[in-house]
Design a protein around this motif. Structure first.
Motif, PDB file in Angstrom:
ATOM      1  N   GLU A  39       0.805  -1.174  -0.022  1.00 23.61           N
ATOM      2  CA  GLU A  39       0.066   0.081  -0.018  1.00 23.61           C
ATOM      3  C   GLU A  39       0.712   1.259  -0.071  1.00 23.61           C
ATOM      4  OE1 GLU A  39      -2.460  -0.317   3.465  1.00 23.61           O
ATOM      5  OE2 GLU A  39      -3.857  -1.865   2.484  1.00 23.61           O
ATOM      6  N   GLU A  40       1.998   1.253   0.960  1.00 19.29           N
ATOM      7  CA  GLU A  40       2.883   2.635   0.856  1.00 19.29           C
ATOM      8  C   GLU A  40       3.476   2.686  -0.366  1.00 19.29           C
ATOM      9  OE1 GLU A  40       5.723   1.863   3.729  1.00 19.29           O
ATOM     10  OE2 GLU A  40       4.161   2.125   5.632  1.00 19.29           O
ATOM     11  N   ARG A  41       3.821   1.498  -1.280  1.00 19.55           N
ATOM     12  CA  ARG A  41       4.566   1.678  -2.576  1.00 19.55           C
ATOM     13  C   ARG A  41       3.456   2.225  -3.515  1.00 19.55           C
ATOM     14  NH1 ARG A  41       6.883  -2.599  -2.324  1.00 19.55           N
ATOM     15  NH2 ARG A  41       5.120  -3.997  -3.184  1.00 19.55           N
ATOM     16  N   LEU A  42       2.168   1.629  -3.446  1.00 17.08           N
ATOM     17  CA  LEU A  42       1.068   2.226  -4.405  1.00 17.08           C
ATOM     18  C   LEU A  42       0.757   3.595  -4.067  1.00 17.08           C
ATOM     19  CD1 LEU A  42      -0.913   1.388  -6.420  1.00 17.08           C
ATOM     20  CD2 LEU A  42      -2.285   0.686  -4.591  1.00 17.08           C
ATOM     21  N   ARG A  43       0.936   3.893  -2.689  1.00 15.10           N
ATOM     22  CA  ARG A  43       0.730   5.337  -2.567  1.00 15.10           C
ATOM     23  C   ARG A  43       1.918   6.330  -2.961  1.00 15.10           C
ATOM     24  NH1 ARG A  43      -0.172   4.661   2.405  1.00 15.10           N
ATOM     25  NH2 ARG A  43       1.849   5.236   3.328  1.00 15.10           N
TER      26      ARG A  43
END
Length: 741
Positions: free
Chosen positions: A609-613
């Protein structure tokens, strides 16, 4: 001679065999232990009377061995009713004897010995036959019954009659020997030595009564344990004698202290006994475990040997198969290489019939020839060859010289044979002599030299090498060699003597047997008799020792079985506890692993999720940047377009203004007196040369700006490539981290 008329009367009694279920129904049938009871039960269950022949309906009339007409089975119906108890009846008596022994040695008044239960005597009922006896007829006087059973009529007032002779001496002897055979032997009925009853004087308690509970096998013959028990009983009686009386109230405290000390000593002794018993049980358990390990080792060795023999048989079978395949392949190669050129060979009938190893006389089975094929058509099956009556009838029809052959040895005649045979023998001798002469002449005759057709080279023989010379040994070496040879002879002789002595020792029993067989003198016979008696005594002592050892071994095995059962119970419980503990530990490990998996999944999800964000933020930034660049380019285009339009308008205005100026100047020139050439030169100088200078100046400025523009482009491209490489490395590191998570 009071016993001179004694006679022996022999009665032949019918020996009744024991019935199958006497151990359950007969109250006088006694066995020594529960083991014998189990043996009788097993004998009754496997009795031959319970075997039943069950016919097979499909092969009921078969006479073949592999198709039997019936089978032998054991009848499963139990003839004993269910209400009849099958337990051994001696458990109650054993428990009663144990209680009596405990009460005698421990003086415990709280122990109640149960009374013996006797069967109710039914004189008029089912046990009536036990209370009748057959009269002893042989001991009665030899008188008729009416005289023996007649009532005597004696006058009570008459004087006493004179003494009469003893009627027993007239009727017969006082004692007679009668042979009697009982249903059971003494060893079966009398299991324990007889002990006489005793009478105790009232108010006395003799010490000998402490040994009354000892019986054969239960305390007798007495050992160290029984002696210690008797000493403890004496010490306890002496201690009881030293106790203060209960009638003295001042000595109650002392009595209580003495009793407490005695109780402590008894408890300490019991703990010692328990420790000793525990040590014996542990030692027994170690022996049992060692025996079990030895049995397991022997079993493993047997299994390994069986496996080795199996593998060895498989190897032999494979070797035989390989050998047969090898022989077959060699046979094929031989058959294939026999006629390489492929020529056709005609059959040589004469050679085949002269060679008894050919296919004519001994055809091979592998080419499809079976010598015994169709042999069943030559077998004769009739009544005369398959039954005994037929054979007897056939033998009766044959003449006597067939069943009883009379063979006479031929007598060689001393007369000469026929003339033709004599001539043939004479001719054979002559031919043999001629053959011998030819061979002798061929072997001894000299060959005639042939003339040489060509020159032949004579090879010179190779010269022989010089004969080596061995130096003569010294006298000391010869003596040493002779001593070594003598020592070798002595050692060989000693080895042969040892071997002979060893053989004599190995066959000592055979030599003794031969001496025993051929001993004919009286001293040797007496020596053999004494040796035989010594052997018999040793055998009896050995049998007695084996019996005692067997009794001890049975007791030890029973104790070992109980101890082993307890230990196995404990081990089974410990195994269950260990399994439960391991199961709980496994559940805890599974829960911990599930928790870690979930944490890893959550951390991976969070990182994704952090990478996607971050990716979405970067995309948003790039989109905003694109939009900003689009706006900038649009504004730049608008500004450039407006600048171009403004410049165009200004240029047009400037052109108009210059055109107006030029028109004015031209109009002025028209009014002047300058020639055309001067006018053109003036125009070139005024308009063309400044434009050329302006264009060259622009080129120099553009060239100068181009160098700076190329340097700026290189710097921007280098920075852009570094940024792109850093982004690629960052993305690869993020992908590896995600894979690790």
């Amino acid at each position: 001679q009071p016993y001179s008329n004694m006679a022996t009367v022999t009665q032949t009694a019918f020996v009744r065999p024991s019935r199958t279920y006497d151990y359950l129904y007969d109250p006088t049938f006694v066995v020594s232990s529960d083991r014998d009871h189990a043996k009788e039960s097993f004998r009754a269950q496997t009795n031959i009377d319970r075997l039943r022949y069950v016919p097979h309906f499909k092969t009921m009339f078969s006479a073949l061995r592999h198709y039997p007409r019936q089978a032998i089975t054991l009848d499963t119906t139990d003839p004993v009713p269910a209400h009849v108890s099958r337990q051994w009846k001696g458990y109650a008596q054993q428990a009663r004897d144990t209680l009596i022994r405990y009460k005698r040695f421990n003086y415990d008044p709280a122990v109640r010995v149960p009374a013996r239960q006797y069967e109710v005597a039914q004189v008029d009922g089912k046990n009536r036959y036990k209370y009748f006896r057959r009269p002893i007829i042989p001991f009665l006087p030899q008188m008729p019954p009416n005289v023996v059973l007649a009532r005597t009529k004696v006058d009570p007032l008459a004087p006493p009659p004179p003494p009469q002779p003893n009627p027993a001496s007239i009727a017969g002897p006082l004692m007679r020997s009668v042979h009697v055979q009982t249903d059971y032997r003494d060893s079966m009925t009398q299991t324990e030595p007889y002990s006489p009853e005793f009478v105790v004087r009232p108010g006395s308690q003799p010490e000998l009564l402490t040994l009354a509970s000892f019986t054969f096998g239960h305390g007798l013959p007495a050992g160290l344990a029984e002696v210690e028990m008797v000493e403890r009983a004496r010490a306890k009686r002496a201690w009881e004698a030293t106790l203060p009386p209960l009638s003295d109230p001042t000595q109650l405290g002392k009595r209580r202290r003495m009793m407490q000390e005695q109780e402590g000593r008894e408890w300490a002794f019991r703990e010692q006994e328990i420790d000793k018993l525990q040590q014996e049980r542990l030692a027994l358990l170690r022996r049992v475990l060692g025996r079990r390990e030895a049995d397991h080792q022997a079993l493993n060795e047997r299994r390994l040997e069986h496996f080795w023999s199996k593998k060895q048989s498989e190897k032999d079978r494979r070797v035989r198969r390989l050998h047969s395949d090898h022989v077959k392949a060699l046979r094929k190669l031989t058959e294939k290489n026999r006629n390489v050129e492929g020529k056709l060979e005609r059959r040589n009938v004469i050679q085949e019939y002269t060679n008894f190893n050919s296919q004519v006389y001994a055809p091979m089975t592998r080419i499809g020839v079976y010598l015994d094929a169709g042999s069943e058509q030559y077998s004769i099956k009739n009544r005369f060859t398959t039954t005994l009556d037929g054979l007897l009838e056939l033998e009766a029809t044959l003449p006597s010289y067939v069943t009883q052959p009379r063979v006479q040895a031929p007598v060689r005649s001393m007369k000469g044979v026929g003339g033709r045979a004599r001539q043939r023998a004479r001719l054979g001798k002559v031919l043999d002599q001629v053959h011998c002469d030819i061979i002798t002449e061929r072997n001894t005759g000299k060959k005639t030299p042939k003339p040489l057709r060509f020159l032949e080279r004579v090879e010179k023989p190779v010269p022989r090498p010089p004969t080596p010379v061995i130096p003569a040994p010294s006298e000391q070496e010869e003596r040493a060699e002779l001593a070594v040879v003598l020592l070798q002879r002595v050692l060989r002789g000693r080895a042969i003597q040892s071997k002979m002595f060893e053989g004599k020792e190995q066959r000592h029993h055979l030599i003794a047997e031969l001496r025993t067989t051929h001993a004919l003198q009286a001293p040797e016979q007496q020596l053999q008799a004494r040796e035989r008696e010594a052997i018999h005594s040793k055998q009896a002592h050995h049998h007695q020792h084996q019996h005692q050892a067997r009794v001890v071994c049975d007791g030890v095995e029973s104790e070992a079985a109980g101890l082993l059962g307890n230990q196995l119970d404990l081990l089974s419980k410990e195994l269950v506890r260990l399994q439960e503990e391991r199961r709980v530990h496994a559940f805890a490990m599974l829960a911990e692993r599930q928790r870690r998996l979930r944490e890893a999944e959550e951390s991976g999800q969070r990182q994704r999720e952090e990478r996607l964000r971050r990716t979405e933020d970067e995309v948003f930034k790039q989109v905003v940047r694109v939009h900003q660049s689009s706006v900038d380019s649009y504004l730049e285009d608008v500004i450039l377009l407006s600048l171009e339009q403004t410049a165009t308008e200004q240029a047009r205005a400037e052109v108009r203004r210059q055109a107006d100026i030029i028109n004015t100047v031209a109009h002025q020139f028209q009014h002047t007196e300058l020639s055309g050439r001067e006018l053109v030169a003036e125009l070139l100088y005024a308009f063309l040369l400044p434009e050329v200078e302006k264009q060259s100046m622009r080129d120099r400025v553009r060239h100068h700006q181009r160098r700076h523009l190329l340097a700026a482009h290189r710097i921007v491209r280098r920075n852009t490539s570094d940024i792109l490489e850093q982004q690629d490395v960052t993305q690869e590191g993020g992908g590896a981290g995600e894979l690790e998570q």
